[in-house]
Design an enzyme around this catalytic site. Structure first.
Site, PDB file in Angstrom:
ATOM      1  N   GLU A  28       0.874  -1.169   0.000  1.00 31.03           N
ATOM      2  CA  GLU A  28       0.000   0.000   0.000  1.00 31.03           C
ATOM      3  C   GLU A  28       0.909   1.216   0.000  1.00 31.03           C
ATOM      4  OE1 GLU A  28      -2.736   0.557   3.228  1.00 31.03           O
ATOM      5  OE2 GLU A  28      -3.703  -1.356   2.820  1.00 31.03           O
ATOM      6  N   ASP A  34      -5.813   9.933   9.951  1.00 31.07           N
ATOM      7  CA  ASP A  34      -4.522   9.380  10.355  1.00 31.07           C
ATOM      8  C   ASP A  34      -4.030   9.945  11.670  1.00 31.07           C
ATOM      9  OD1 ASP A  34      -3.625   7.471   8.301  1.00 31.07           O
ATOM     10  OD2 ASP A  34      -3.935   9.170   6.967  1.00 31.07           O
ATOM     11  N   TYR A  49     -10.933  -4.243   3.464  1.00 33.56           N
ATOM     12  CA  TYR A  49     -10.008  -3.744   4.480  1.00 33.56           C
ATOM     13  C   TYR A  49     -10.832  -3.500   5.731  1.00 33.56           C
ATOM     14  CZ  TYR A  49      -6.208  -0.798   6.407  1.00 33.56           C
ATOM     15  OH  TYR A  49      -5.203  -0.254   7.169  1.00 33.56           O
TER      16      TYR A  49
END
Lengths: 273, 408
Positions: A49, A60, A175
């Site tokens: 990734e 994040d 995911y």
């Protein structure tokens, strides 16, 4: 069959989970970033990734925020990200590469141009943090039509009612975001992750990768007993931040990748014993 | 970037569509973790709108706690001084907590309570929204965390102290440019990690759908009152409405009830900072282009690669590199005129207003006032102009003192 499907088929044949490594493109600079990328398959990464750096990475935690800012400070851009993929692809035709990030840099580059250039560079799939299924018309549908895999994120807040909507246009693998939170903060509860995987399997035949908060070989091994792949990101970019010099970063990152890969590969052997 | 101008719609007040779009703007660009919650907020808001008890409680608090309606005041000396349009101020600076921000916070805390949420978070730039959020959190007995850029904490110390007195925890945001956009990033990160019990009170008409709509609706009390008040005082609608815009909530609140009144013109004033020809401004409409940030598509200050550029304004409340999506749409279709005023023009307007009207405006509406100063002299004496005095300037005296070189 594309590279992603081939890779998961091979993992299944080997009866083991895969290791997915996340790094931000161009971190800490383009040359070192490419050196690390090139070393990943040999160190044991099954899928790569690559983060597209963005000034405002809302989902994040501090480690990947810092990685984004380092890459941008070193001249990172969408053009450079795609150039890195091209350079990697020149020496590796098998390892799947998935671009991950936020929509604005893609939108700014131009959706059609991005899809064309990403395919030409050797990108296999996309993971877009801020494009839920409600916004599929923006990128998911045109990307899939052009032949890119669009990996969907499912989270602890995605309930059974919503799950089919989330999985509907997804492809490649799912995911599973193991914690409600940002990257690289809390550690996942393995029991809960296993239950979530079982729940998702009732809705989909796609392989399931689990990420967010997995930092060390022990955690990777634990998650790999239930998941088809384990994603590690923040812990790897933290190695870049911790390296005494940029030149020392590749060895540090690749050493951790190697240990994580061993953890993932040992997971089911331990179970079998 | 020029965007093709569509035909005028039948109504300018019909938006957004089901997906939260105003034209191409708006939407729900958030992480999947937040999506179920964003949908739950939408459901709760639709329920609340249909519930007379919700409106009754909102109206009650508006009257007895906020102090509404705020007056519509004829600024006689400023009108005389400028020698043109007849200037009215909508006095939202007289609200409890000193700005329009409280209108929205009352609405959202009622919604949070309705949803059974136990914890409140918010971002703030100038601190006005943070103070308003801390105030309603205290009033309703909920713990509250306010995210504020480190730089803004430095330039808005009185508001930081006020938030702490009100029992809120103010968390300094050290990431990125350490101003409003980063405070919003950090609030979103908190929300993602605390989805079960936390309600995020967004302070402006931006963010994922339904926020731009619900913030607009709660702020529309400004325009609804202003319409009734001007009709009572003048017997007709105003000719022009003027308001400053950062995210654009005070402007949307004033404008929205008038958008379908064809004779009314609208002027929204962006912060031009040191000038539009410099890199130090916050004029996302004048100098930005469409992009996606903080859950919506809108005009953004960004570089060629789609990286967000830091905004600058002497006013912390306007220091944001985007604008609400409904404004982006109103710009594209040409219903609202988007203009700008520099730091220096806003400061001059601040001083003028203090001396002529005995009102210290916040630096945010001082930008609107700077445009009023520019446009009023060229207009006839029977031109009715309403400007939103959306905040008071007490919080800005240190910034103004420094800018004018006057040590306190």
């Amino acid at each position: 069959m594309g590279r992603i499907a081939r890779r998961f088929a091979a993992l299944k044949a080997e009866n083991r989970a895969g290791l997915v490594t996340f790094l931000t493109a161009g971190d800490p600079d383009p040359a070192i970033s490419l050196e690390i990328l090139k070393g990943l398959p040999k160190a044991g990464a099954d899928i790569i990734e690559l983060g597209m750096p963005f000034s405002d990475p809302m989902a994040d935690g501090p480690a990947i925020q810092a990685a984004s800012l380092r890459a941008l400070a070193a001249g990172g851009s969408m053009k450079q990200t795609l150039a890195l993929v091209r350079a990697f692809r020149a020496g590796d035709a098998a390892t799947p590469i998935i671009l991950m990030g936020y929509f604005n840099p893609v939108y700014s580059y131009g959706v059609d141009r991005f899809i064309t250039d990403a395919l030409a560079a050797g990108v296999d799939g996309l993971i877009m943090v801020d494009l839920p299924p409600e916004e599929d018309a923006e990128l998911c549908l045109p990307a899939k039509k052009a032949g890119l895999t669009f990996v969907r994120l499912a989270t602890p807040t995605t309930d059974d009612e919503r799950l089919p909507k989330v999985l509907h246009n997804g492809s490649g693998f799912i995911y599973y975001v193991s914690i409600a939170g940002v990257t690289g903060t809390a550690a996942p509860d393995v029991g809960r992750v296993a239950a979530a995987i079982a729940r998702i399997r009732r809705h989909s035949d796609l392989p399931i990768a689990v990420g967010f908060g997995i930092r060390n070989p022990e955690q990777a091994s634990a998650v790999a007993r239930a998941a088809d792949a384990v994603v590690v990101g923040s812990a790897l970019v933290a190695e870049i931040a911790a390296a005494p010099t940029p030149a020392a970063a590749p060895a540090q990152v690749l050493d951790l990748v190697k240990r994580l890969a061993e953890g993932v590969r040992d997971a089911r052997k331990i179970t079998a014993e | 970037m020029a965007v093709a101008r569509p035909n005028p719609p039948n109504s300018y007040r019909a938006g957004p569509d089901e997906g939260g779009h105003f034209g191409i703007y708006g939407g729900r660009f958030v992480a999947e973790t937040l999506m179920p919650l964003v949908l739950a907020v939408e459901r709760a808001y639709n329920d609340a709108k249909a519930d007379p008890a919700f409106k009754a409680e909102f109206d009650d608090l508006m009257r007895d706690y906020v102090g509404r309606p705020s007056p519509l005041y004829f600024a006689a000396r400023l009108t005389e001084h400028l020698g043109g349009a007849k200037i009215y101020f909508k006095r939202d600076e007289l609200n409890h907590t000193g700005a329009h921000k409280i209108n929205n916070c009352i609405g959202q805390i009622l919604l949070a309570r309705r949803m059974g949420k136990k914890r409140i978070i918010a971002e703030t730039g100038a601190g006005q929204h943070g103070v308003a959020t801390a105030t309603v959190a205290a009033r309703f007995g909920l713990p509250c965390v306010i995210y504020m850029g480190e730089i803004d904490i430095e330039r808005q110390k009185p508001n930081v102290f006020r938030m702490r007195l009100l029992g809120a925890e103010v968390r300094a945001v050290k990431s990125g440019s350490r101003t409003l956009k980063d405070a919003m990033n950090e609030a979103l990160r908190d929300w993602v990690a605390n989805v079960e019990d936390t309600f995020y009170i967004i302070g402006t008409v931006a963010g994922p759908h339904p926020y731009p709509t619900l913030v607009r609706d709660f702020q529309s009390v400004i325009g609804i009152e202003a319409k009734a008040q001007i009709l009572e005082k003048e017997g007709r609608l105003p000719d022009s409405l003027v308001a400053c815009i950062g995210g654009g909530s005070n402007a949307m609140g004033l404008f929205h009830p008038f958008l379908d009144d064809a004779t009314v013109d609208f002027y929204a004033v962006e912060a031009a900072g040191l000038g539009l020809d410099t890199e130090k401004h916050a004029a996302s409409i004048a100098k930005g282009r469409p992009g996606v940030l903080h859950g919506n598509r809108t005009y953004l200050l960004q570089d060629d690669d789609g990286q967000i550029i830091e905004a600058h304004s002497i006013s912390a409340g306007l220091d944001y590199p985007g604008i609400g999506p409904e404004h982006a749409w109103l710009h594209d279709i040409g219903r609202v005129n988007y203009v700008s005023a520099t730091d220096a023009e806003a400061l001059a307007a601040f001083e003028l207003c203090a001396k002529l009207e005995g009102i210290l405006p916040a630096l945010e509406p001082a930008h609107a006032l700077a445009h009023v100063r520019r446009m009023a002299p060229g207009l006839p004496r029977d031109h009715l102009l309403v400007m939103n005095m959306c905040g008071r300037g007490d919080k800005d005296i240190f910034t103004v003192a420094e800018a004018l070189g006057m040590p306190l």
